[in-house]
Design a protein around this motif. Structure first.
Motif, PDB file in Angstrom:
ATOM      1  N   ASP A   1       2.581 -30.041   0.369  1.00  0.00           N
ATOM      2  CA  ASP A   1       3.116 -28.915   0.267  1.00  0.00           C
ATOM      3  C   ASP A   1       2.746 -27.799  -0.691  1.00  0.00           C
ATOM      4  N   LEU A   2       2.902 -26.559  -0.706  1.00  0.00           N
ATOM      5  CA  LEU A   2       2.438 -25.832  -1.752  1.00  0.00           C
ATOM      6  C   LEU A   2       2.721 -26.200  -3.388  1.00  0.00           C
ATOM      7  N   ALA A   3       4.041 -26.735  -3.434  1.00  0.00           N
ATOM      8  CA  ALA A   3       4.244 -27.442  -4.684  1.00  0.00           C
ATOM      9  C   ALA A   3       3.446 -28.282  -5.119  1.00  0.00           C
ATOM     10  N   GLY A   4       2.934 -28.973  -4.255  1.00  0.00           N
ATOM     11  CA  GLY A   4       1.802 -30.044  -4.593  1.00  0.00           C
ATOM     12  C   GLY A   4       0.558 -29.381  -4.938  1.00  0.00           C
ATOM     13  N   VAL A   5       0.274 -28.481  -4.132  1.00  0.00           N
ATOM     14  CA  VAL A   5      -1.134 -27.534  -4.467  1.00  0.00           C
ATOM     15  C   VAL A   5      -0.670 -27.018  -5.972  1.00  0.00           C
ATOM     16  N   ALA A   6       0.373 -26.221  -6.421  1.00  0.00           N
ATOM     17  CA  ALA A   6       0.461 -25.754  -7.670  1.00  0.00           C
ATOM     18  C   ALA A   6       0.636 -26.627  -8.822  1.00  0.00           C
ATOM     19  N   GLY A   7       1.242 -27.993  -8.439  1.00  0.00           N
ATOM     20  CA  GLY A   7       1.185 -28.951  -9.474  1.00  0.00           C
ATOM     21  C   GLY A   7      -0.178 -30.014 -10.014  1.00  0.00           C
TER      22      GLY A   7
ATOM     23  N   LEU B   1       1.500 -22.407   7.273  1.00  0.00           N
ATOM     24  CA  LEU B   1       1.344 -21.492   6.592  1.00  0.00           C
ATOM     25  C   LEU B   1      -0.080 -20.709   6.561  1.00  0.00           C
ATOM     26  N   TRP B   2       0.035 -19.499   6.725  1.00  0.00           N
ATOM     27  CA  TRP B   2      -1.504 -18.626   7.070  1.00  0.00           C
ATOM     28  C   TRP B   2      -2.511 -19.078   5.914  1.00  0.00           C
ATOM     29  N   GLY B   3      -3.567 -19.435   6.094  1.00  0.00           N
ATOM     30  CA  GLY B   3      -4.694 -20.116   5.444  1.00  0.00           C
ATOM     31  C   GLY B   3      -4.970 -21.391   5.022  1.00  0.00           C
ATOM     32  N   PHE B   4      -4.037 -22.115   5.670  1.00  0.00           N
ATOM     33  CA  PHE B   4      -3.761 -23.526   5.377  1.00  0.00           C
ATOM     34  C   PHE B   4      -4.035 -24.294   6.766  1.00  0.00           C
ATOM     35  N   GLY B   5      -5.192 -24.260   7.247  1.00  0.00           N
ATOM     36  CA  GLY B   5      -5.540 -25.096   8.560  1.00  0.00           C
ATOM     37  C   GLY B   5      -5.184 -26.328   8.610  1.00  0.00           C
TER      38      GLY B   5
ATOM     39  N   ARG C   1      -5.205 -31.939   5.885  1.00  0.00           N
ATOM     40  CA  ARG C   1      -5.836 -33.221   6.437  1.00  0.00           C
ATOM     41  C   ARG C   1      -6.426 -33.510   4.747  1.00  0.00           C
ATOM     42  N   ARG C   2      -7.229 -32.728   4.236  1.00  0.00           N
ATOM     43  CA  ARG C   2      -7.914 -32.915   2.805  1.00  0.00           C
ATOM     44  C   ARG C   2      -6.917 -32.934   1.917  1.00  0.00           C
ATOM     45  N   LEU C   3      -5.812 -32.235   2.043  1.00  0.00           N
ATOM     46  CA  LEU C   3      -4.948 -32.278   0.755  1.00  0.00           C
ATOM     47  C   LEU C   3      -4.168 -33.427   1.052  1.00  0.00           C
ATOM     48  N   GLU C   4      -3.622 -33.828   2.106  1.00  0.00           N
ATOM     49  CA  GLU C   4      -3.183 -35.274   2.290  1.00  0.00           C
ATOM     50  C   GLU C   4      -3.738 -36.415   1.696  1.00  0.00           C
ATOM     51  N   GLN C   5      -5.121 -36.385   1.736  1.00  0.00           N
ATOM     52  CA  GLN C   5      -5.866 -37.117   1.026  1.00  0.00           C
ATOM     53  C   GLN C   5      -5.603 -37.317  -0.512  1.00  0.00           C
ATOM     54  N   LEU C   6      -5.366 -36.342  -1.036  1.00  0.00           N
ATOM     55  CA  LEU C   6      -5.073 -36.039  -2.506  1.00  0.00           C
ATOM     56  C   LEU C   6      -3.391 -36.387  -2.797  1.00  0.00           C
ATOM     57  N   GLY C   7      -2.621 -36.700  -1.637  1.00  0.00           N
ATOM     58  CA  GLY C   7      -1.246 -36.846  -1.991  1.00  0.00           C
ATOM     59  C   GLY C   7      -0.592 -35.556  -1.916  1.00  0.00           C
ATOM     60  N   ILE C   8      -1.052 -34.372  -1.305  1.00  0.00           N
ATOM     61  CA  ILE C   8      -0.472 -33.309  -1.386  1.00  0.00           C
ATOM     62  C   ILE C   8       0.067 -32.928  -0.137  1.00  0.00           C
TER      63      ILE C   8
ATOM     64  N   SER D   1      -3.873 -30.898 -10.497  1.00  0.00           N
ATOM     65  CA  SER D   1      -4.946 -30.268 -11.719  1.00  0.00           C
ATOM     66  C   SER D   1      -5.998 -29.452 -10.894  1.00  0.00           C
ATOM     67  N   GLU D   2      -6.502 -28.476 -11.623  1.00  0.00           N
ATOM     68  CA  GLU D   2      -7.440 -27.676 -11.058  1.00  0.00           C
ATOM     69  C   GLU D   2      -8.799 -28.423 -10.724  1.00  0.00           C
ATOM     70  N   GLU D   3      -9.020 -29.324 -11.579  1.00  0.00           N
ATOM     71  CA  GLU D   3     -10.246 -30.109 -11.625  1.00  0.00           C
ATOM     72  C   GLU D   3     -10.310 -30.829 -10.315  1.00  0.00           C
ATOM     73  N   ALA D   4      -9.313 -31.573 -10.024  1.00  0.00           N
ATOM     74  CA  ALA D   4      -9.129 -32.409  -8.528  1.00  0.00           C
ATOM     75  C   ALA D   4      -9.589 -31.453  -7.355  1.00  0.00           C
ATOM     76  N   LEU D   5      -8.897 -30.361  -7.413  1.00  0.00           N
ATOM     77  CA  LEU D   5      -8.731 -29.209  -6.357  1.00  0.00           C
ATOM     78  C   LEU D   5     -10.303 -28.795  -6.129  1.00  0.00           C
ATOM     79  N   TYR D   6     -10.981 -28.352  -7.335  1.00  0.00           N
ATOM     80  CA  TYR D   6     -12.215 -28.041  -7.330  1.00  0.00           C
ATOM     81  C   TYR D   6     -13.218 -29.111  -6.828  1.00  0.00           C
ATOM     82  N   ARG D   7     -12.786 -30.279  -7.441  1.00  0.00           N
ATOM     83  CA  ARG D   7     -13.855 -31.391  -7.043  1.00  0.00           C
ATOM     84  C   ARG D   7     -13.833 -31.741  -5.237  1.00  0.00           C
ATOM     85  N   GLU D   8     -12.685 -31.309  -4.821  1.00  0.00           N
ATOM     86  CA  GLU D   8     -12.567 -31.589  -3.156  1.00  0.00           C
ATOM     87  C   GLU D   8     -13.051 -30.451  -2.473  1.00  0.00           C
ATOM     88  N   PHE D   9     -12.589 -29.216  -3.036  1.00  0.00           N
ATOM     89  CA  PHE D   9     -12.776 -27.793  -2.010  1.00  0.00           C
ATOM     90  C   PHE D   9     -14.026 -27.000  -2.580  1.00  0.00           C
TER      91      PHE D   9
END
Length: 411
Positions: A173-179, A155-159, A164-171, A181-189
């Motif tokens: 696909d996009l459904a995993g990103v949407a599900g 997908l465009w915008g997801f290099g 790789r960094r999302l996989e470290q969080l167990g994500i 918590s925002e705190e975990a995503l902000y802490r990582e990215f």
């Protein structure tokens, strides 16, 4: 055709040219199927001509203030005014635009229509795989078609690095990103998490007019080069000094001055099978020796990228103080025992110089020397017609001097 979505909602069009621009006839055959050295530039010129002709067609449906040129082959169009005036829907406009461009230029463009800029871009990527070359997306269809798509790097915008960094969080696909918590995503990215969350839901709050109103906070000029192997410290300083002086010549010709200077040094990765000079080596003995040396220095943190900057007390346009400042930055940034493989010098925060521009005096000087037909211009009657060689070469003026000489010869 793509499945129908609510075509009245898509106000943004992402229009792109196909990447496979036709090569000049016989170019591949003349080089045994291999691309000639001049061919990339020839293709770039051809692509620029085709993009210009297509852009003129876009202007029939939107003004320059409603078109954002993202690249030479991709444009975003805000068609809200056109759709409101004509009463047409987005699909009709996209199909008509593709039909007219192909009829007038012979170029099969790809059109993506979306409710926002992000959806229009994703729809354009889908259009490239569609037989109709037209695709529409809204937030609902985007979630239905892309939430479970894997790998997410498609997908465009997801290099790859983001994936790789999302996989470290167990994500995965996009459904995993949407599900998640925002705190975990902000802490990582960090701040980038806001874009990931919005795009996972098919949202993009930024509008095209906001993009067009965005202006750069400052201007800069830079020059970068890859360093040769086994380059001594003195040679490195001379190369960096030459790069700095060329940038200063550009500033003098444009009547600008620099407020600050930045030096970047890029070092090879110390974890790879590098030779004694930090570069990849095919010699097994050198690779073993380099690995042993790295094993003994495992506790020492070696940088892969160093950046040093300096601000001037006042804007400077002359080469001597800027070159001296860059030399001091190099002495400060250089890592002992390592050789940088990439060097770049950047002059930042450019402002108009109080010193008059050197363009006109230099131009008059060159015109006088060409008029005197001195030793600076040599005629070479070889091959296909007359050529002119500058002896010495005044950088940036060779084409101008040759033109002056040709005009005088014609007179």
């Amino acid at each position: 055709m793509e499945p129908f979505v609510n075509a009245t909602l898509g106000r943004y069009l992402c229009v792109g040219l196909p990447i496979d621009i036709d090569e000049p006839a016989g170019a591949s055959a003349a080089n045994n199927g291999r691309r000639a050295p001049w061919l990339p530039q020839a293709l770039a010129d051809l692509w620029a001509e085709q993009a210009a002709s297509v852009y003129r067609t876009y202007l029939r449906y939107a003004g320059p203030g409603d078109i954002f040129v993202r690249s030479i082959g991709e444009h975003f169009i805000d068609a809200e005014a056109y759709l409101a005036t004509t009463g047409a829907d987005s699909r009709d406009l996209a199909c008509e635009l593709a039909r007219i461009v192909f009829a007038e230029t012979g170029i099969p463009i790809e059109v993506g229509v979306g409710d926002n800029l992000f959806l229009a871009k994703v729809a354009r990527d889908r259009a490239s795989q569609s037989s109709s070359k037209v695709a529409l997306l809204d937030a609902a269809s985007f979630r239905r078609d892309y939430w479970l798509h894997r790998p997410i790097a498609d997908l465009w915008g997801f290099g790859p690095e983001t994936a790789r960094r999302l996989e470290q969080l167990g994500i995965y696909d996009l459904a995993g990103v949407a599900g998640e918590s925002e705190e975990a995503l902000y802490r990582e990215f960090g701040a980038e998490a806001e874009f990931l969350i919005d795009h996972a839901w098919g949202m993009e709050p930024c509008t095209l007019r906001q993009v067009l109103r965005c202006k750069a906070a400052g201007s800069s000029v830079s020059k970068a080069t890859l360093m040769p192997s086994r380059c001594t410290g003195y040679q490195m300083e001379r190369i960096i000094c030459g790069m700095t002086r060329e940038l200063c010549e550009d500033l003098a010709l444009d009547g600008l001055a620099a407020t600050s200077v930045t030096l970047h040094l890029g070092y090879p990765a110390v974890c790879g099978p590098a030779g004694p000079h930090g570069r990849y080596s095919d010699d097994p003995a050198e690779r073993i020796a380099a690995a042993s040396a790295r094993a003994s220095e495992r506790t020492r943190a070696l940088p892969s990228y160093v950046c040093e900057s300096r601000c001037f007390a006042r804007p400077i346009a002359t080469a001597e103080p800027i070159a001296a400042a860059v030399n001091r930055l190099y002495e400060k940034a250089n890592v002992a025992g390592l050789e940088p493989w990439r060097v770049s010098v950047t002059l930042r925060d450019l402002v108009p110089s109080s010193t008059p521009s050197r363009s006109e005096p230099m131009l008059r000087l060159l015109e006088e020397r060409v008029a005197r037909r001195g030793s600076h211009v040599a005629r070479n009657h070889a091959g296909r017609g007359r050529q002119f060689v500058l002896l010495p070469a005044y950088r940036g003026y060779s084409d101008m001097v040759a033109k002056i000489a040709l005009d005088e010869e014609a007179a």
